[in-house]
Design a protein around this motif. Structure first.
Motif, PDB file in Angstrom:
ATOM      1  N   GLU A  30      23.745  -0.300   5.423  1.00  0.00           N
ATOM      2  CA  GLU A  30      23.345  -1.539   6.090  1.00  0.00           C
ATOM      3  C   GLU A  30      22.690  -2.573   5.163  1.00  0.00           C
ATOM      4  N   PRO A  31      21.779  -2.196   4.249  1.00  0.00           N
ATOM      5  CA  PRO A  31      21.207  -3.227   3.375  1.00  0.00           C
ATOM      6  C   PRO A  31      22.259  -3.985   2.566  1.00  0.00           C
ATOM      7  N   LEU A  32      23.217  -3.270   2.033  1.00  0.00           N
ATOM      8  CA  LEU A  32      24.294  -3.886   1.270  1.00  0.00           C
ATOM      9  C   LEU A  32      25.110  -4.811   2.165  1.00  0.00           C
ATOM     10  N   GLN A  33      25.506  -4.328   3.321  1.00  0.00           N
ATOM     11  CA  GLN A  33      26.323  -5.123   4.241  1.00  0.00           C
ATOM     12  C   GLN A  33      25.578  -6.362   4.718  1.00  0.00           C
ATOM     13  N   ARG A  34      24.328  -6.195   5.127  1.00  0.00           N
ATOM     14  CA  ARG A  34      23.550  -7.343   5.622  1.00  0.00           C
ATOM     15  C   ARG A  34      23.357  -8.387   4.536  1.00  0.00           C
ATOM     16  N   THR A  35      23.118  -7.945   3.317  1.00  0.00           N
ATOM     17  CA  THR A  35      22.914  -8.882   2.223  1.00  0.00           C
ATOM     18  C   THR A  35      24.186  -9.672   1.942  1.00  0.00           C
ATOM     19  N   LEU A  36      25.313  -8.999   1.849  1.00  0.00           N
ATOM     20  CA  LEU A  36      26.574  -9.688   1.581  1.00  0.00           C
ATOM     21  C   LEU A  36      26.957 -10.617   2.729  1.00  0.00           C
ATOM     22  N   GLU A  37      26.738 -10.190   3.966  1.00  0.00           N
ATOM     23  CA  GLU A  37      27.029 -11.049   5.119  1.00  0.00           C
ATOM     24  C   GLU A  37      26.124 -12.277   5.125  1.00  0.00           C
ATOM     25  N   THR A  38      24.868 -12.102   4.786  1.00  0.00           N
ATOM     26  CA  THR A  38      23.934 -13.225   4.737  1.00  0.00           C
ATOM     27  C   THR A  38      24.344 -14.216   3.663  1.00  0.00           C
ATOM     28  N   LEU A  39      24.751 -13.719   2.497  1.00  0.00           N
ATOM     29  CA  LEU A  39      25.170 -14.611   1.413  1.00  0.00           C
ATOM     30  C   LEU A  39      26.356 -15.472   1.815  1.00  0.00           C
ATOM     31  N   ARG A  44      14.195   0.293  -2.159  1.00  0.00           N
ATOM     32  CA  ARG A  44      14.719   0.868  -3.407  1.00  0.00           C
ATOM     33  C   ARG A  44      15.528  -0.206  -4.136  1.00  0.00           C
ATOM     34  N   VAL A  45      15.811   0.044  -5.384  1.00  0.00           N
ATOM     35  CA  VAL A  45      16.654  -0.863  -6.157  1.00  0.00           C
ATOM     36  C   VAL A  45      18.078  -0.788  -5.585  1.00  0.00           C
ATOM     37  N   PRO A  46      18.657  -1.914  -5.200  1.00  0.00           N
ATOM     38  CA  PRO A  46      19.983  -1.895  -4.570  1.00  0.00           C
ATOM     39  C   PRO A  46      21.109  -1.811  -5.603  1.00  0.00           C
ATOM     40  N   GLN A  47      21.196  -0.689  -6.284  1.00  0.00           N
ATOM     41  CA  GLN A  47      22.120  -0.543  -7.406  1.00  0.00           C
ATOM     42  C   GLN A  47      23.586  -0.743  -7.038  1.00  0.00           C
ATOM     43  N   PHE A  48      23.970  -0.417  -5.803  1.00  0.00           N
ATOM     44  CA  PHE A  48      25.372  -0.589  -5.407  1.00  0.00           C
ATOM     45  C   PHE A  48      25.692  -2.040  -5.059  1.00  0.00           C
ATOM     46  N   LEU A  49      24.656  -2.846  -4.856  1.00  0.00           N
ATOM     47  CA  LEU A  49      24.841  -4.263  -4.577  1.00  0.00           C
ATOM     48  C   LEU A  49      25.188  -5.038  -5.845  1.00  0.00           C
ATOM     49  N   GLU A  72      15.771 -18.107   1.575  1.00  0.00           N
ATOM     50  CA  GLU A  72      15.941 -17.290   2.778  1.00  0.00           C
ATOM     51  C   GLU A  72      15.534 -15.875   2.399  1.00  0.00           C
ATOM     52  N   THR A  73      14.779 -15.219   3.263  1.00  0.00           N
ATOM     53  CA  THR A  73      14.337 -13.850   2.992  1.00  0.00           C
ATOM     54  C   THR A  73      14.903 -12.917   4.054  1.00  0.00           C
ATOM     55  N   ILE A  74      15.423 -11.777   3.602  1.00  0.00           N
ATOM     56  CA  ILE A  74      15.817 -10.716   4.535  1.00  0.00           C
ATOM     57  C   ILE A  74      15.063  -9.454   4.141  1.00  0.00           C
ATOM     58  N   ASP A  75      14.681  -8.700   5.143  1.00  0.00           N
ATOM     59  CA  ASP A  75      13.940  -7.459   4.942  1.00  0.00           C
ATOM     60  C   ASP A  75      14.810  -6.307   5.417  1.00  0.00           C
ATOM     61  N   VAL A  76      15.286  -5.507   4.483  1.00  0.00           N
ATOM     62  CA  VAL A  76      16.172  -4.386   4.816  1.00  0.00           C
ATOM     63  C   VAL A  76      15.521  -3.042   4.482  1.00  0.00           C
ATOM     64  N   ARG A  77      14.195  -3.052   4.355  1.00  0.00           N
ATOM     65  CA  ARG A  77      13.487  -1.829   3.958  1.00  0.00           C
ATOM     66  C   ARG A  77      13.686  -0.678   4.934  1.00  0.00           C
ATOM     67  N   SER A  78      13.809  -0.971   6.203  1.00  0.00           N
ATOM     68  CA  SER A  78      13.919   0.116   7.176  1.00  0.00           C
ATOM     69  C   SER A  78      15.363   0.466   7.516  1.00  0.00           C
ATOM     70  N   ALA A  79      16.315  -0.210   6.924  1.00  0.00           N
ATOM     71  CA  ALA A  79      17.728   0.033   7.217  1.00  0.00           C
ATOM     72  C   ALA A  79      18.283   1.114   6.290  1.00  0.00           C
ATOM     73  N   GLY A  80      19.046   1.996   6.863  1.00  0.00           N
ATOM     74  CA  GLY A  80      19.683   3.048   6.063  1.00  0.00           C
ATOM     75  C   GLY A  80      20.995   2.566   5.484  1.00  0.00           C
ATOM     76  N   PRO A  81      21.436   3.210   4.399  1.00  0.00           N
ATOM     77  CA  PRO A  81      22.707   2.834   3.779  1.00  0.00           C
ATOM     78  C   PRO A  81      23.860   2.999   4.768  1.00  0.00           C
TER      79      PRO A  81
END
Length: 87
Positions: free
Chosen positions: A31-40, A55-60, A20-29
């Protein structure tokens, strides 16, 4: 641009599982972290998640460690791809 499957092949992630692929390049913080965890949470454990980010999702990473996921990040010219899976 490489396909998600080609990027997964460059990592230690299993390449014989659904992806499964998600694209969070245009989402501001954050949201990328939240969307990724919700998707998982919604994905079956055998599915490999491919996250495209600007960017590298270091907080993820600590959150993935806490939840028992393995991951690898591939930095490319136009984005950063993090492949996430369960062993």
């Amino acid at each position: 641009m490489q396909s998600a499957a080609a990027i997964v092949d460059r990592t230690d992630a299993p390449d014989d599982r659904p992806q499964e692929t998600i694209d969070v390049r245009s989402a501001g913080p954050p949201e990328p972290l939240q969307r990724t965890l919700e998707t998982l949470v919604e994905l079956p454990d055998e599915t490999v998640l491919v996250q495209r980010n600007d960017r590298v999702p270091q907080f993820l990473f600590p959150k993935l460690d806490d939840r028992g996921y393995s991951y690898e990040t591939v930095e490319r010219d136009d984005d950063v791809v993090t492949v996430i899976w369960r062993d």
